[in-house]
Design a protein around this motif. Structure first.
Motif, PDB file in Angstrom:
ATOM      1  N   ALA B  45      26.524  71.168  32.266  1.00 11.17           N
ATOM      2  CA  ALA B  45      26.668  71.467  33.701  1.00 11.17           C
ATOM      3  C   ALA B  45      27.498  72.728  33.919  1.00 11.17           C
ATOM      4  CB  ALA B  45      27.323  70.288  34.412  1.00 11.17           C
ATOM      5  N   THR B 110      25.651  60.121  33.517  1.00  8.21           N
ATOM      6  CA  THR B 110      25.363  61.550  33.376  1.00  8.21           C
ATOM      7  C   THR B 110      25.394  62.242  34.735  1.00  8.21           C
ATOM      8  OG1 THR B 110      23.980  61.097  31.459  1.00  8.21           O
ATOM      9  CG2 THR B 110      23.640  63.209  32.546  1.00  8.21           C
ATOM     10  N   LEU B 111      24.810  61.580  35.711  1.00  8.58           N
ATOM     11  CA  LEU B 111      24.797  62.139  37.065  1.00  8.58           C
ATOM     12  C   LEU B 111      26.222  62.295  37.596  1.00  8.58           C
ATOM     13  CD1 LEU B 111      22.556  62.945  39.027  1.00  8.58           C
ATOM     14  CD2 LEU B 111      22.734  60.708  40.066  1.00  8.58           C
ATOM     15  N   LYS B 112      27.036  61.323  37.323  1.00  9.05           N
ATOM     16  CA  LYS B 112      28.445  61.392  37.752  1.00  9.05           C
ATOM     17  C   LYS B 112      29.131  62.599  37.119  1.00  9.05           C
ATOM     18  CE  LYS B 112      29.375  58.066  40.449  1.00  9.05           C
ATOM     19  NZ  LYS B 112      29.656  58.509  41.774  1.00  9.05           N
ATOM     20  N   GLN B 114      27.766  65.307  35.633  1.00  6.60           N
ATOM     21  CA  GLN B 114      27.195  66.630  35.883  1.00  6.60           C
ATOM     22  C   GLN B 114      27.235  67.030  37.350  1.00  6.60           C
ATOM     23  OE1 GLN B 114      23.435  67.018  33.884  1.00  6.60           O
ATOM     24  NE2 GLN B 114      24.523  67.262  31.947  1.00  6.60           N
ATOM     25  N   ARG B 115      27.448  66.081  38.214  1.00  4.52           N
ATOM     26  CA  ARG B 115      27.511  66.458  39.625  1.00  4.52           C
ATOM     27  C   ARG B 115      28.946  66.398  40.148  1.00  4.52           C
ATOM     28  NH1 ARG B 115      23.585  64.589  44.592  1.00  4.52           N
ATOM     29  NH2 ARG B 115      24.520  65.975  46.109  1.00  4.52           N
ATOM     30  N   ALA B 118      31.855  67.833  37.352  1.00  3.04           N
ATOM     31  CA  ALA B 118      31.672  69.288  37.229  1.00  3.04           C
ATOM     32  C   ALA B 118      32.058  69.978  38.545  1.00  3.04           C
ATOM     33  CB  ALA B 118      30.224  69.599  36.881  1.00  3.04           C
ATOM     34  N   ARG B 119      31.716  69.377  39.677  1.00  8.93           N
ATOM     35  CA  ARG B 119      32.075  69.967  40.975  1.00  8.93           C
ATOM     36  C   ARG B 119      33.587  70.053  41.133  1.00  8.93           C
ATOM     37  NH1 ARG B 119      30.798  66.002  45.109  1.00  8.93           N
ATOM     38  NH2 ARG B 119      32.971  65.439  45.068  1.00  8.93           N
ATOM     39  N   TRP B 120      34.246  68.992  40.756  1.00  7.26           N
ATOM     40  CA  TRP B 120      35.695  68.937  40.888  1.00  7.26           C
ATOM     41  C   TRP B 120      36.343  70.041  40.033  1.00  7.26           C
ATOM     42  CZ3 TRP B 120      38.736  65.498  37.205  1.00  7.26           C
ATOM     43  CH2 TRP B 120      40.097  65.563  37.468  1.00  7.26           C
TER      44      TRP B 120
END
Lengths: 403, 300
Positions: B45, B110-112, B114-115, B118-120
């Motif tokens: 990510a 994975t969604l947690k 990579q989204r 990674a955003r944080w």
């Protein structure tokens, strides 16, 4: 024409701190949307085995829902299964519901009605008070309690909730902990508000189903004849359009007549224990046959209050509608409370009190489908029962019985 | 992903992590697998934005090979700080809640990573996504840029309509009264000048009906198109030139006050619509406004 009287007022510029909230929020939002586009595709490329395997999650430890609780909602209670929604309980109410406010996925408040809580945990940094709404207690009890707002934080949250309802602005120090109002119809934050609002859809649906079930009781009480009473439970799955006929005075057996079902007290073979018990019928959504329990009665005559303790009911949940009826045509409404196996009646008249403490009293409980995390088996249920089946069960609470 | 980084998580590895408090309490084999799992996903990510940043958080040879996984645990934990309570780790149960199989579970995690995680990290590192239009192709693209600090971010987008609000709670109630007063004033002004057409136009606008052609074809107004546009212009002039009794009223302040007045004006228009004897007019507005998409409540 008389001169218009416009009261004097002053407008203020917002502080730099709150401008930075919005700047930061926009950055996080932009990243979120961009990452979301790629991450959803990537999550489908997992190479893990597809076969059924068993990993045991800890079962939900059912605790009474209290003001200030912070809870993590189950997958079936939110519209997006991948989003972990934490809510805080602003106020527990007497009608089987509680007002809860969810936490934002971002680290800074987006609007005037979002509050920077100051809690260190990342998922609990911003509270969406504009999105506060009543939800059924039984659904809330079926969630994970993770934390607790202290008394001061709860007071502030409630104050900001009132500002949100009135459309007014908080002042002083508190104003510096909220975001900026949305004033333009073209504001990008509106799409975020819509997304967040839709997350709570399943809980709203459950609330409506519960209200529908409760509202039916009144219409039902007066339809009885010859000692029989009819109860309508709106969301009772397949035979929801049929009346449920209940007779308290007949022989002690359970029979079924066409689409109408008639329940009578079951035979108690055990010796009397000395206590006074009420019969309990638990109507679970999706189950054709109700489960039968009994409840130990404790009565206090000086304040005319009665408490029933339902026994051997591992799936008990607080906030479930209960109809209390006696052979003397008395019919009262209440809700399960505490951890769910308690039913309490207070403020009764003398005749109601005397009628309700008789052993021939029946408690009819309307329960939601069994939660996958409350299987009652030691060590929790197997999480992945078999290949290709989704462990979650979505219920059709929105259907209402026709009479 | 190179061969050294390929791992296959076994159900017992996940079970061990769920039962243990943290990766630090897991057996070396499980800890290694978890670290690699988290690292691989976080790296993929972050690499799209900055390979150096990805290396910083996901270097297997780095000072702490578990950095990526510890970020996962730190981000998802929701309990009190410093106590690491079991209740605060309810996210583990939530990850499992409703999963059909192991692949489903891993996809969710994975969604947690990579989204959200990674955003944080990217937001803390001041990365900013901007939409730019390619001058050659005209197509919109998203470009990630690293800012010096968040303090100066996005200043050009601080538009005038967000930075005004009542100074105190007394001002708040005074503004509400003023807005109601101005709304009455606007409505009575409309009474004197071509009342029916301007009232009709205003009521349409307040109900999100802005299409002049639609209003013309409804047959509710007996005037030409140019006259109707002229009336609309006069109506907007009236709304934008209201005297709010403030010296040097800026454009942003005026916009804010007009915005506050609109709900009051809509209330008056609704009352008028309920009283008006022209059934055709009522039907037109009720029908058209119900077929329009909801624009949402702009009051935030």
């Amino acid at each position: 024409m008389a001169r218009r009287v416009i009261p004097p007022f002053a407008l203020a510029q917002v502080s730099d701190r709150r401008r930075k909230f919005l700047a930061r929020w926009r950055i996080e939002r932009g990243l979120d949307l961009d990452l979301g586009r790629h991450a959803v595709a990537a999550s489908h490329n997992c190479t893990a085995e597809q076969a059924a395997v068993s990993i045991r999650p800890s079962p939900i430890v059912k605790t009474a829902v209290a003001d200030g609780d912070i809870r993590l909602l189950r997958e079936t209670d939110v519209s997006d299964p991948n989003r972990f929604v934490y809510v805080t309980v602003l106020k527990r109410r007497d009608n089987g519901t509680a007002v809860v406010a969810p936490f934002s996925p971002y680290s800074v408040p987006a609007t005037k009605d979002e509050w920077l809580t100051g809690l260190p945990a990342k998922p609990l940094q911003v509270l969406e008070l504009w999105n506060a709404q009543p939800v059924p207690l039984f659904a809330l009890a079926n969630s994970w309690r993770v934390h607790q707002l202290d008394a001061e934080a709860l007071r502030v949250a409630r104050e900001l909730y009132r500002h949100s309802l009135r459309g007014s602005w908080p002042n002083g120090r508190l104003r510096e902990q909220v975001g900026l109002a949305v004033l333009s119809p073209g504001d990008e934050r509106l799409s975020y508000l819509n997304e967040e609002l839709s997350l709570m859809g399943p809980l709203r649906q459950r609330l409506l189903a519960m209200v529908a079930a409760s509202a039916d009781y009144d219409a039902v009480v007066h339809t009885g004849k010859d000692g029989a009473r009819h109860f309508y439970f709106a969301a009772l799955a397949s035979h929801s359009s049929a009346a449920i006929r209940f007779e308290a005075r007949e022989n002690r057996r359970l029979v079924e007549v066409d689409c109408e079902r008639v329940w009578r007290p079951c035979q108690r073979l055990a010796a009397a224990t000395g206590g006074t018990y009420a019969e309990v019928l638990i109507f679970t959504v999706g189950k054709k046959t109700p489960s039968m329990k009994r409840a130990l009665l404790t009565a206090t005559s000086h304040d005319a209050s009665i408490v029933w303790q339902i026994q051997d009911w591992p799936d008990a949940l607080p906030g479930l509608p209960v109809c209390i009826c006696t052979s003397s045509h008395l019919c009262l409404e209440s809700f399960t409370c505490g951890t769910g196996s308690t039913v309490r009646l207070t403020g009764l008249t003398k005749s109601e009190y005397l009628a309700a403490i008789r052993p021939s009293t029946w408690l009819l409980v309307h329960a939601p489908p069994k939660c996958s995390h409350c299987g009652g088996k030691k060590g929790g249920r197997q999480l992945f029962p078999s290949e290709g089946t989704n462990g979650s069960r979505r219920t059709n609470h929105g259907r209402r019985a026709r009479r | 992903m190179d061969a050294a980084n390929k791992i296959l998580m076994e159900p017992h590895n996940w079970q061990e992590w769920i039962d243990a408090c943290s990766v630090e309490n897991c057996q070396p084999d499980t800890a290694h697998k978890l670290s690699t799992f988290g690292r691989n996903r976080l790296r993929s990510a972050l690499q799209r934005y900055d390979s150096q940043l990805a290396h910083q958080y996901c270097d297997p040879e780095g000072r702490n090979a578990q950095t990526a996984w510890l970020k996962v645990e730190q981000y998802l934990y929701a309990g009190p700080l410093g106590e690491a309570t079991r209740e605060g780790k309810a996210y583990k149960n939530r990850l499992l809640n409703g999963c059909a199989n192991l692949a489903h579970f891993e996809a969710r995690l994975t969604l947690k990573i990579q989204r959200e995680i990674a955003r944080w990290i990217l937001a803390d590192e001041c990365y900013h996504i901007a939409q730019r239009r390619n001058p050659d192709t005209g197509r919109k693209t998203y470009i990630a840029t690293r800012l010096e600090s968040l303090d100066i971010a996005d200043t050009e987008r601080q538009s005038a309509d967000i930075d005004i609000e009542p100074a105190t709670s007394e001002d708040e109630s005074a503004i509400a009264k003023s807005a109601a007063e101005q709304a009455n004033h606007v409505w009575t002004t409309l009474d004197t000048q071509r009342p029916s057409v301007r009232k009709l136009l205003l009521t349409c606008f307040l109900n999100n009906i802005f299409d002049i052609q639609l209003i013309l074809t409804s047959g509710l107004v007996a005037c030409r198109q140019s006259q109707l546009y002229n009336e609309r212009k006069k109506l907007f002039t009236l709304l934008s030139s209201l005297d709010w009794d403030i010296r040097n009223l800026g454009a942003a302040q005026r916009a804010y006050l007009t915005r506050r007045m609109m709900p009051h004006l809509k209330g008056i228009a609704e009352e008028w619509l309920a009283r008006v004897e022209n059934r055709k007019l009522r039907l037109f507005i009720e029908t058209v406004r119900n077929t329009l998409p909801d624009r949402g409540d702009p009051n935030g």
